[in-house]
Design a protein around this motif. Sequence first.
Motif, PDB file in Angstrom:
ATOM      1  N   ASP A  43      19.613  -6.001   7.965  1.00  0.00           N
ATOM      2  CA  ASP A  43      18.552  -5.350   7.145  1.00  0.00           C
ATOM      3  C   ASP A  43      17.552  -4.402   8.012  1.00  0.00           C
ATOM      4  O   ASP A  43      17.239  -3.561   7.526  1.00  0.00           O
ATOM      5  CB  ASP A  43      17.753  -6.478   6.497  1.00  0.00           C
ATOM      6  CG  ASP A  43      17.141  -7.416   7.708  1.00  0.00           C
ATOM      7  OD1 ASP A  43      17.927  -8.034   8.371  1.00  0.00           O
ATOM      8  OD2 ASP A  43      15.875  -7.680   7.733  1.00  0.00           O
ATOM      9  N   VAL A  47      17.386  -0.915   6.697  1.00  0.00           N
ATOM     10  CA  VAL A  47      16.291  -0.671   5.737  1.00  0.00           C
ATOM     11  C   VAL A  47      15.474   0.389   6.684  1.00  0.00           C
ATOM     12  O   VAL A  47      14.665   1.339   6.067  1.00  0.00           O
ATOM     13  CB  VAL A  47      15.210  -2.090   5.886  1.00  0.00           C
ATOM     14  CG1 VAL A  47      13.812  -1.505   5.459  1.00  0.00           C
ATOM     15  CG2 VAL A  47      15.815  -2.900   4.769  1.00  0.00           C
ATOM     16  N   THR A  48      15.404   0.287   8.107  1.00  0.00           N
ATOM     17  CA  THR A  48      14.721   1.304   8.790  1.00  0.00           C
ATOM     18  C   THR A  48      14.868   2.736   8.609  1.00  0.00           C
ATOM     19  O   THR A  48      14.049   3.570   8.608  1.00  0.00           O
ATOM     20  CB  THR A  48      15.177   1.062  10.373  1.00  0.00           C
ATOM     21  OG1 THR A  48      14.732  -0.416  10.775  1.00  0.00           O
ATOM     22  CG2 THR A  48      14.217   2.147  11.310  1.00  0.00           C
ATOM     23  N   GLY A  50      14.817   3.908   5.883  1.00  0.00           N
ATOM     24  CA  GLY A  50      13.908   4.329   4.710  1.00  0.00           C
ATOM     25  C   GLY A  50      12.379   4.539   4.976  1.00  0.00           C
ATOM     26  O   GLY A  50      11.719   5.367   4.605  1.00  0.00           O
ATOM     27  N   TYR A  51      12.174   4.234   6.281  1.00  0.00           N
ATOM     28  CA  TYR A  51      10.669   4.495   6.781  1.00  0.00           C
ATOM     29  C   TYR A  51      10.605   6.108   7.260  1.00  0.00           C
ATOM     30  O   TYR A  51       9.498   6.368   7.367  1.00  0.00           O
ATOM     31  CB  TYR A  51      10.569   3.618   8.095  1.00  0.00           C
ATOM     32  CG  TYR A  51      10.195   2.236   7.880  1.00  0.00           C
ATOM     33  CD1 TYR A  51       9.357   1.505   7.406  1.00  0.00           C
ATOM     34  CD2 TYR A  51      11.322   1.358   8.145  1.00  0.00           C
ATOM     35  CE1 TYR A  51       8.973   0.305   6.923  1.00  0.00           C
ATOM     36  CE2 TYR A  51      11.381   0.023   8.065  1.00  0.00           C
ATOM     37  CZ  TYR A  51       9.803  -0.766   7.457  1.00  0.00           C
ATOM     38  OH  TYR A  51       9.928  -2.000   7.159  1.00  0.00           O
ATOM     39  N   LYS A 112      11.015  -6.879  -1.736  1.00  0.00           N
ATOM     40  CA  LYS A 112      11.496  -5.761  -1.969  1.00  0.00           C
ATOM     41  C   LYS A 112      12.040  -5.661  -3.307  1.00  0.00           C
ATOM     42  O   LYS A 112      12.037  -4.475  -3.741  1.00  0.00           O
ATOM     43  CB  LYS A 112      12.586  -5.461  -0.975  1.00  0.00           C
ATOM     44  CG  LYS A 112      11.831  -5.409   0.427  1.00  0.00           C
ATOM     45  CD  LYS A 112      13.102  -5.203   1.334  1.00  0.00           C
ATOM     46  CE  LYS A 112      12.556  -4.879   2.811  1.00  0.00           C
ATOM     47  NZ  LYS A 112      11.660  -3.995   3.059  1.00  0.00           N
ATOM     48  N   SER A 116      10.898  -2.768  -5.871  1.00  0.00           N
ATOM     49  CA  SER A 116      11.848  -2.006  -6.745  1.00  0.00           C
ATOM     50  C   SER A 116      11.551  -1.896  -8.131  1.00  0.00           C
ATOM     51  O   SER A 116      11.933  -0.943  -8.735  1.00  0.00           O
ATOM     52  CB  SER A 116      13.180  -2.076  -6.201  1.00  0.00           C
ATOM     53  OG  SER A 116      13.502  -3.498  -6.672  1.00  0.00           O
ATOM     54  N   LEU A 224      21.550   6.231   1.440  1.00  0.00           N
ATOM     55  CA  LEU A 224      20.272   5.408   1.627  1.00  0.00           C
ATOM     56  C   LEU A 224      20.078   4.497   0.659  1.00  0.00           C
ATOM     57  O   LEU A 224      19.487   3.300   0.909  1.00  0.00           O
ATOM     58  CB  LEU A 224      19.196   6.422   1.483  1.00  0.00           C
ATOM     59  CG  LEU A 224      19.341   7.670   2.963  1.00  0.00           C
ATOM     60  CD1 LEU A 224      18.172   8.571   2.883  1.00  0.00           C
ATOM     61  CD2 LEU A 224      19.092   6.866   4.297  1.00  0.00           C
ATOM     62  N   THR A 225      20.357   4.849  -0.634  1.00  0.00           N
ATOM     63  CA  THR A 225      20.217   3.868  -1.619  1.00  0.00           C
ATOM     64  C   THR A 225      21.083   2.428  -1.387  1.00  0.00           C
ATOM     65  O   THR A 225      20.532   1.463  -1.704  1.00  0.00           O
ATOM     66  CB  THR A 225      20.616   4.576  -3.072  1.00  0.00           C
ATOM     67  OG1 THR A 225      20.038   5.663  -3.365  1.00  0.00           O
ATOM     68  CG2 THR A 225      20.532   3.460  -4.209  1.00  0.00           C
ATOM     69  N   SER A 228      19.519   0.564   1.190  1.00  0.00           N
ATOM     70  CA  SER A 228      18.190  -0.156   0.763  1.00  0.00           C
ATOM     71  C   SER A 228      18.812  -1.607   0.056  1.00  0.00           C
ATOM     72  O   SER A 228      18.239  -2.666   0.253  1.00  0.00           O
ATOM     73  CB  SER A 228      17.309   0.639  -0.240  1.00  0.00           C
ATOM     74  OG  SER A 228      16.521  -0.154  -0.635  1.00  0.00           O
ATOM     75  N   GLY A 231      20.202  -4.054   2.728  1.00  0.00           N
ATOM     76  CA  GLY A 231      18.900  -4.607   3.641  1.00  0.00           C
ATOM     77  C   GLY A 231      18.337  -5.975   2.884  1.00  0.00           C
ATOM     78  O   GLY A 231      18.164  -6.682   3.592  1.00  0.00           O
ATOM     79  N   THR A 232      18.213  -5.406   1.600  1.00  0.00           N
ATOM     80  CA  THR A 232      17.599  -6.523   0.742  1.00  0.00           C
ATOM     81  C   THR A 232      18.588  -7.660   0.441  1.00  0.00           C
ATOM     82  O   THR A 232      18.169  -8.811   0.737  1.00  0.00           O
ATOM     83  CB  THR A 232      17.154  -5.956  -0.448  1.00  0.00           C
ATOM     84  OG1 THR A 232      16.369  -4.887  -0.535  1.00  0.00           O
ATOM     85  CG2 THR A 232      16.495  -7.012  -1.355  1.00  0.00           C
TER      86      THR A 232
END
Length: 305
Positions: A43, A47-48, A50-51, A112, A116, A224-225, A228, A231-232
């Motif tokens: 994750d 996830v990173t 996305g930052y 998360k 969302s 990226l989607t 995400s 990661g969740t």
Amino acid sequence: MAGGLVALLDDVAALARLAAASADDLMTAATRAGSKTVGVVIDDAAVTPGYVVGLPPARELPIIAKIAIGSLRNKLLFILPAALILSAFAQWALTPILMLGGVYLSFEGVEKIIKSLRGEKAIKEVARINDPAELEARLVGGAIRTDLVLSAEIMVIALNELAEASIGTQALVLALVGVVVTIAIYGVVGVIVKMDDVGLRLWRSGGTAAGLGRAIVRAMPLLLTALSFIGTAAMLWVGGGILIHGLAHFGFAMPEEIIHDLAVAAGGSVSIVEWAVAALCTGIVGILAGTIPAAATNLKPSGKH
């Protein structure tokens, strides 16, 4: 057994034992441990990126570097000494600590999902930060806080199998594992966040590489989607699996056995189906474990008196 997570933990444990048994192979074992524990911290890698979405491209790698340095600081300056103290004086506490981390990861995963579902509201909360420096500091701080739990999970998993080793060997193995995992994870993250820039350059260069560059640029939003989502799902899978494994450690093995039996019955001779069913069941446990704290933190007064 709780599917893929238990096998992953067993792999990490075996690598830790190997590292403790042969000082000459410490670096090799730590590198292999890093590759295995990518599953535990998937994750972070997912996830990173996305930052840094929406931030200037010039700040992407510096932000990733800050998070990586914070992750390394978490492991070497805070978690490592605490883990060695626990190993020496309170080894019984290692499994409960792992389980608390599992609850936290499950909570983060459910959070998360809630964010969302809120969609526009979550975006507005970020949009209210007008100072780029403040936004960057908040993003980095949030990533490092999440990494603290994940890093603790990795270090405690490895330490749990080094009980018979000397304190010097424990310290060296944990330090090597921490460094290798950090480099591996954030190296991958760095590549991901710069893929769009690479694709754009290829596209603009013309020639045979232009088509590849165009494909990369167009694929990045989808990637990226997907990251995400991964990661969740990983947070829930890992968090639920740690809890199931911990319950079995304390003699309550029924959840682990039920999941194992369901996975075997569904998969038959197809191992990937067996793994998928076990992962799904483990993720459901993560959702259940994370729902209560997430619901508590999201209950807000109506504002009416």
